[in-house]
Write a protein that holds these residues in place. Sequence first.
Motif, PDB file in Angstrom:
ATOM      1  N   ALA A   1       0.835  -1.205   0.000  1.00 14.19           N
ATOM      2  CA  ALA A   1       0.000   0.000   0.000  1.00 14.19           C
ATOM      3  C   ALA A   1       0.873   1.259   0.000  1.00 14.19           C
ATOM      4  N   LEU A   2       1.986   1.196   0.727  1.00 10.06           N
ATOM      5  CA  LEU A   2       2.900   2.329   0.760  1.00 10.06           C
ATOM      6  C   LEU A   2       3.509   2.575  -0.616  1.00 10.06           C
ATOM      7  N   ILE A   3       3.873   1.523  -1.317  1.00  6.97           N
ATOM      8  CA  ILE A   3       4.433   1.675  -2.668  1.00  6.97           C
ATOM      9  C   ILE A   3       3.421   2.353  -3.581  1.00  6.97           C
ATOM     10  N   ASP A   4       2.151   1.988  -3.462  1.00  4.28           N
ATOM     11  CA  ASP A   4       1.105   2.634  -4.257  1.00  4.28           C
ATOM     12  C   ASP A   4       1.025   4.124  -3.934  1.00  4.28           C
ATOM     13  N   GLU A   5       1.158   4.461  -2.661  1.00  3.12           N
ATOM     14  CA  GLU A   5       1.113   5.868  -2.265  1.00  3.12           C
ATOM     15  C   GLU A   5       2.333   6.623  -2.788  1.00  3.12           C
ATOM     16  N   ILE A   6       3.484   5.998  -2.769  1.00  4.77           N
ATOM     17  CA  ILE A   6       4.694   6.625  -3.315  1.00  4.77           C
ATOM     18  C   ILE A   6       4.506   6.892  -4.809  1.00  4.77           C
ATOM     19  N   ARG A   7       3.907   5.943  -5.509  1.00 10.32           N
ATOM     20  CA  ARG A   7       3.644   6.142  -6.942  1.00 10.32           C
ATOM     21  C   ARG A   7       2.733   7.353  -7.169  1.00 10.32           C
ATOM     22  N   ARG A   8       1.687   7.475  -6.355  1.00  9.02           N
ATOM     23  CA  ARG A   8       0.771   8.614  -6.503  1.00  9.02           C
ATOM     24  C   ARG A   8       1.493   9.930  -6.219  1.00  9.02           C
ATOM     25  N   GLU A   9       2.276   9.963  -5.153  1.00 11.95           N
ATOM     26  CA  GLU A   9       2.963  11.202  -4.796  1.00 11.95           C
ATOM     27  C   GLU A   9       4.013  11.569  -5.843  1.00 11.95           C
TER      28      GLU A   9
ATOM     29  N   LEU B   1      11.664   1.018  -6.123  1.00  9.27           N
ATOM     30  CA  LEU B   1      10.398   0.615  -5.508  1.00  9.27           C
ATOM     31  C   LEU B   1      10.489  -0.813  -4.961  1.00  9.27           C
ATOM     32  N   ASN B   2      11.185  -1.684  -5.674  1.00  8.56           N
ATOM     33  CA  ASN B   2      11.372  -3.054  -5.171  1.00  8.56           C
ATOM     34  C   ASN B   2      12.175  -3.054  -3.873  1.00  8.56           C
ATOM     35  N   ALA B   3      13.190  -2.197  -3.810  1.00  7.39           N
ATOM     36  CA  ALA B   3      13.987  -2.099  -2.585  1.00  7.39           C
ATOM     37  C   ALA B   3      13.135  -1.603  -1.427  1.00  7.39           C
TER      38      ALA B   3
ATOM     39  N   ILE C   1      10.202  10.457   0.473  1.00  5.07           N
ATOM     40  CA  ILE C   1      11.455  11.193   0.329  1.00  5.07           C
ATOM     41  C   ILE C   1      12.630  10.222   0.230  1.00  5.07           C
ATOM     42  N   VAL C   2      12.600   9.132   1.003  1.00  2.00           N
ATOM     43  CA  VAL C   2      13.637   8.102   0.901  1.00  2.00           C
ATOM     44  C   VAL C   2      13.674   7.548  -0.523  1.00  2.00           C
ATOM     45  N   ALA C   3      12.504   7.214  -1.059  1.00  2.00           N
ATOM     46  CA  ALA C   3      12.431   6.655  -2.405  1.00  2.00           C
ATOM     47  C   ALA C   3      12.894   7.664  -3.448  1.00  2.00           C
ATOM     48  N   LEU C   4      12.453   8.911  -3.316  1.00  2.00           N
ATOM     49  CA  LEU C   4      12.812   9.942  -4.289  1.00  2.00           C
ATOM     50  C   LEU C   4      14.314  10.203  -4.283  1.00  2.00           C
ATOM     51  N   MET C   5      14.901  10.377  -3.092  1.00  2.00           N
ATOM     52  CA  MET C   5      16.330  10.649  -3.015  1.00  2.00           C
ATOM     53  C   MET C   5      17.140   9.480  -3.566  1.00  2.00           C
ATOM     54  N   THR C   6      16.711   8.268  -3.256  1.00  2.00           N
ATOM     55  CA  THR C   6      17.395   7.081  -3.769  1.00  2.00           C
ATOM     56  C   THR C   6      17.310   7.031  -5.288  1.00  2.00           C
ATOM     57  N   ASP C   7      16.148   7.314  -5.826  1.00  2.00           N
ATOM     58  CA  ASP C   7      15.948   7.297  -7.269  1.00  2.00           C
ATOM     59  C   ASP C   7      16.848   8.313  -7.968  1.00  2.00           C
ATOM     60  N   LEU C   8      16.940   9.505  -7.395  1.00  2.00           N
ATOM     61  CA  LEU C   8      17.731  10.568  -8.022  1.00  2.00           C
ATOM     62  C   LEU C   8      19.227  10.236  -8.060  1.00  2.00           C
ATOM     63  N   LEU C   9      19.675   9.327  -7.202  1.00  2.00           N
ATOM     64  CA  LEU C   9      21.086   8.933  -7.206  1.00  2.00           C
ATOM     65  C   LEU C   9      21.431   7.993  -8.363  1.00  2.00           C
ATOM     66  N   ARG C  10      20.429   7.288  -8.902  1.00  2.00           N
ATOM     67  CA  ARG C  10      20.649   6.324  -9.998  1.00  2.00           C
ATOM     68  C   ARG C  10      21.721   5.297  -9.616  1.00  2.00           C
ATOM     69  N   VAL C  11      21.533   4.673  -8.478  1.00  2.00           N
ATOM     70  CA  VAL C  11      22.523   3.732  -7.957  1.00  2.00           C
ATOM     71  C   VAL C  11      22.583   2.479  -8.829  1.00  2.00           C
ATOM     72  N   GLU C  12      23.815   2.076  -9.156  1.00  2.00           N
ATOM     73  CA  GLU C  12      24.044   0.855  -9.931  1.00  2.00           C
ATOM     74  C   GLU C  12      24.607  -0.237  -9.011  1.00  2.00           C
TER      75      GLU C  12
ATOM     76  N   ALA D   1      20.070   3.509   4.709  1.00  2.00           N
ATOM     77  CA  ALA D   1      21.221   2.677   4.365  1.00  2.00           C
ATOM     78  C   ALA D   1      20.782   1.292   3.907  1.00  2.00           C
ATOM     79  N   ALA D   2      19.761   0.742   4.549  1.00  2.00           N
ATOM     80  CA  ALA D   2      19.259  -0.576   4.163  1.00  2.00           C
ATOM     81  C   ALA D   2      18.680  -0.550   2.756  1.00  2.00           C
ATOM     82  N   VAL D   3      17.941   0.511   2.436  1.00  2.00           N
ATOM     83  CA  VAL D   3      17.385   0.643   1.083  1.00  2.00           C
ATOM     84  C   VAL D   3      18.518   0.721   0.067  1.00  2.00           C
ATOM     85  N   LEU D   4      19.544   1.523   0.361  1.00  5.08           N
ATOM     86  CA  LEU D   4      20.684   1.646  -0.545  1.00  5.08           C
ATOM     87  C   LEU D   4      21.417   0.314  -0.695  1.00  5.08           C
TER      88      LEU D   4
END
Length: 248
Positions: free
Chosen positions: A37-45, A63-65, A102-113, A129-132
């Motif tokens: 449900a949180l992932i759905d909300e992140i998508r909307r935001e 989003l998977n992370a 904000i965690v998801a957005l900041m992580t996305d903007l980094l384009r981590v490989e 850190a766990a998400v990263l």
Amino acid sequence: MPAMSFIQRIAYLAALLCIGLLGLSVRADEYAAKRRALIDEIRRETRWVSSEIGKAELDGRVLNAMDKVPRHEFVSEDLHDVAYANRPLPIGYGQTISQPFIVALMTDLLRVEPDDRVLEIGTGSGYQAAVLAELAERVYSIEIVPELTQMATERLNRLGYAKVETKTGDGYYGWPEHAPFDAIIVTAAPTQIPPPLVQQLKPGGRMIIPVGSQFLPQFLVLVEKSPQGKVATRQMVPVQFVPLTGTH
């Protein structure tokens, strides 16, 4: 009531164990549903701020992370029921665990490989850190509050996030022993971008950082260093973070 035989006691304890395991399983399913449900909300935001960030959908890997990391493990037990609310939560010592969007957005903007080495300033609870760690080869995380460093380190080790290395220190100065970094993320707001962090960013790397004072507008700023070493910045969305503290 007559005394139970040895076999009856074993059966009774086994029944209690089964009930306990069933309860844990139900709870795990509940948390998994809340994460979805949180992932759905992140998508909307994300769609709401698409014009500011230049995209209507975050990277599926991010989003998977977010869907994998158990956020309830990174807050106190009395906050487990609200762990998947899309808002910051207190973690003690005047600090917070950031809003999941904000965690998801900041992580996305980094384009981590997958082969990237990432520096995080502000370990906090260890959640970012766990998400990263779900995305990068190695995460180096600095926290200025020793008690938070200890708790986050123990938590990350218990949950199996062996890719994360933590230390207590002033994040303004980065972690030169492990530089340069492919990506840098800062989870507290300085009034200006720290020059040591720019220096420790690898050519071709990206840094995401909130900039501004505690009582004036703050904005996420994307810092990009070209392969030739030229630095460019871009202001993204308004945010509110705790100030970056230290001796600087």
